[in-house]
Design a protein around this motif. Structure first.
Motif, short mmCIF file in Angstrom:
data_model
loop_
_atom_site.label_atom_id
_atom_site.label_comp_id
_atom_site.label_asym_id
_atom_site.label_seq_id
_atom_site.Cartn_x
_atom_site.Cartn_y
_atom_site.Cartn_z
N GLU A 142 36.58 48.57 46.77
CA GLU A 142 35.65 47.76 46.06
C GLU A 142 35.56 47.48 44.50
O GLU A 142 36.05 48.67 43.95
CB GLU A 142 34.10 48.21 46.40
CG GLU A 142 33.91 48.03 48.07
CD GLU A 142 32.48 48.80 48.59
OE1 GLU A 142 31.78 48.94 47.61
OE2 GLU A 142 32.32 48.82 49.63
N ILE A 143 34.92 46.54 43.93
CA ILE A 143 34.89 46.27 42.45
C ILE A 143 33.48 47.10 41.83
O ILE A 143 32.49 46.89 42.58
CB ILE A 143 34.69 44.61 42.26
CG1 ILE A 143 35.93 43.98 42.42
CG2 ILE A 143 34.71 44.77 40.54
CD1 ILE A 143 35.86 42.46 42.49
N VAL A 144 34.04 47.81 40.81
CA VAL A 144 32.75 48.92 40.52
C VAL A 144 32.15 48.33 39.18
O VAL A 144 31.29 48.93 38.69
CB VAL A 144 33.04 50.40 40.69
CG1 VAL A 144 33.07 50.91 42.20
CG2 VAL A 144 34.35 50.73 39.76
N GLY A 145 32.96 47.62 38.68
CA GLY A 145 32.82 47.11 37.22
C GLY A 145 33.84 45.95 36.68
O GLY A 145 34.81 46.02 36.89
N LYS A 146 33.27 45.19 35.72
CA LYS A 146 34.02 44.17 34.99
C LYS A 146 33.99 44.09 33.73
O LYS A 146 32.66 44.43 33.06
CB LYS A 146 33.45 42.69 35.81
CG LYS A 146 33.72 42.50 37.24
CD LYS A 146 33.41 41.24 37.34
CE LYS A 146 33.62 40.98 38.82
NZ LYS A 146 32.90 39.73 39.45
N VAL A 191 44.02 38.89 34.99
CA VAL A 191 43.16 39.87 35.34
C VAL A 191 43.75 41.36 35.22
O VAL A 191 45.22 41.21 35.62
CB VAL A 191 42.70 39.73 36.64
CG1 VAL A 191 41.80 40.91 37.16
CG2 VAL A 191 41.66 38.47 36.92
N VAL A 192 43.13 42.26 34.78
CA VAL A 192 43.79 43.69 34.69
C VAL A 192 43.04 44.53 35.54
O VAL A 192 41.94 44.51 35.51
CB VAL A 192 43.94 44.24 33.19
CG1 VAL A 192 44.64 45.73 33.44
CG2 VAL A 192 44.98 43.42 32.29
N PHE A 193 43.93 45.22 36.56
CA PHE A 193 42.98 46.21 37.66
C PHE A 193 43.29 47.59 36.90
O PHE A 193 44.39 48.03 36.79
CB PHE A 193 43.45 46.02 38.96
CG PHE A 193 43.02 44.53 39.52
CD1 PHE A 193 41.87 44.30 40.00
CD2 PHE A 193 44.19 43.41 39.68
CE1 PHE A 193 41.39 42.93 40.67
CE2 PHE A 193 44.00 42.17 39.81
CZ PHE A 193 42.37 41.94 40.40
N GLU A 194 42.16 48.12 36.89
CA GLU A 194 42.20 49.58 36.80
C GLU A 194 41.35 50.53 37.64
O GLU A 194 40.34 50.11 38.14
CB GLU A 194 41.77 49.91 35.22
CG GLU A 194 42.64 49.43 34.29
CD GLU A 194 42.31 49.61 32.93
OE1 GLU A 194 41.17 50.35 32.55
OE2 GLU A 194 42.76 48.71 31.98
N TYR A 195 41.42 51.78 37.33
CA TYR A 195 40.34 52.71 38.18
C TYR A 195 39.72 53.40 36.88
O TYR A 195 40.17 53.92 36.05
CB TYR A 195 41.15 53.88 39.17
CG TYR A 195 41.85 53.30 40.11
CD1 TYR A 195 41.31 52.59 41.21
CD2 TYR A 195 43.31 53.06 40.09
CE1 TYR A 195 41.93 52.05 42.21
CE2 TYR A 195 43.95 52.30 40.99
CZ TYR A 195 43.44 51.95 42.16
OH TYR A 195 43.98 51.33 43.47
N PRO A 196 38.10 53.31 37.16
CA PRO A 196 37.64 53.99 36.08
C PRO A 196 38.07 55.71 35.93
O PRO A 196 38.42 56.03 36.95
CB PRO A 196 36.26 54.00 36.50
CG PRO A 196 36.02 53.63 37.90
CD PRO A 196 37.55 52.95 38.28
N ILE A 197 37.93 56.05 34.79
CA ILE A 197 38.37 57.50 34.46
C ILE A 197 37.14 58.32 34.70
O ILE A 197 35.97 58.34 34.21
CB ILE A 197 38.85 57.56 33.02
CG1 ILE A 197 40.14 56.84 32.77
CG2 ILE A 197 39.08 59.21 32.73
CD1 ILE A 197 40.35 56.30 31.19
N THR A 198 37.47 59.35 35.71
CA THR A 198 36.29 59.89 36.11
C THR A 198 36.47 61.31 35.30
O THR A 198 37.33 62.03 35.30
CB THR A 198 36.35 60.20 37.55
OG1 THR A 198 37.61 60.82 38.09
CG2 THR A 198 35.80 59.14 38.33
#
Length: 197
Positions: free
Chosen positions: A141-145, A188-195
């Motif tokens: 799921e997309i959590v931010g743009k 578009v660049v896809f990443e995972y947010p750093i937790t």
């Protein structure tokens, strides 16, 4: 004769608009779906009533290829239910290729000034491109743009994906970018947010 019969039954798995003839590649995808329906007991009942509209192969950088399968919009929920298992099985059949499943959508032109016709919001270019983006990254799921504008006027979108789906999607991020660029013409660049630990 047996081969013809098998191919005929596999062709039920693809229904193109206005009765157009499926290409050889589309027939091979339809055949793969048909084989899965007959050999995979856990997918059999789910795949029984499902079919596709079209399929294409897209070249991604560094001699990787992606298989893009377009499915009817009204069947999208049924495909989403079995998405992870279906993609895993199809990627085994098309070894070395990433499989992306996308719902077929239509973009309508803006109505002429003064005309009484109203265009549904879901048929606008922006809405269709956003929905294609959501389809491309399934099951994540997309959590931010974020949109980054460069000085030369070009822009690049950064999409943050839910880290929960990292195992299913991390190896395909490059393919996601390539497929979306091909379909919508946007970088578009896809990443995972750093937790924070």
């Amino acid at each position: 004769m047996v081969g013809d019969l098998k191919m005929f039954t596999a062709l039920k798995k693809i229904q193109k608009a206005e009765g157009a003839e499926p290409s050889e590649f589309e027939e091979s995808v339809a055949q793969a779906l048909f084989d899965l329906e007959n050999t995979n007991s856990e997918l059999k009942s789910d795949l029984k009533d499902l079919f596709i509209n079209s399929a294409t192969q897209i070249d991604i950088s560094g001699n990787r290829k992606a298989v893009v399968i377009h499915v009817p919009y009204r069947l999208r929920k049924a495909y989403r239910k079995i998405h992870v298992r279906l993609v895993r099985e199809l990627e085994k059949k098309f070894s070395g290729k990433d499989v992306v499943i996308i719902s077929t959508r239509k973009i309508m032109r803006p109505p002429k000034k003064g005309s009484a016709v109203r265009r549904p919001r879901s048929r606008t270019l922006t809405s269709v491109h956003e929905n294609i983006l959501e389809d491309v990254v399934q099951p994540a799921e997309i959590v931010g743009k974020r949109v980054r504008y460069h000085l030369d006027g070009s822009k690049i979108m950064k999409i943050f994906l839910d880290p929960k789906a990292r195992n299913d999607t991390e190896y395909k991020l490059e393919s996601f970018s390539g497929v979306y660029r091909k379909l919508c013409g946007k970088d578009v660049v896809f990443e995972y947010p750093i937790t924070e630990a």
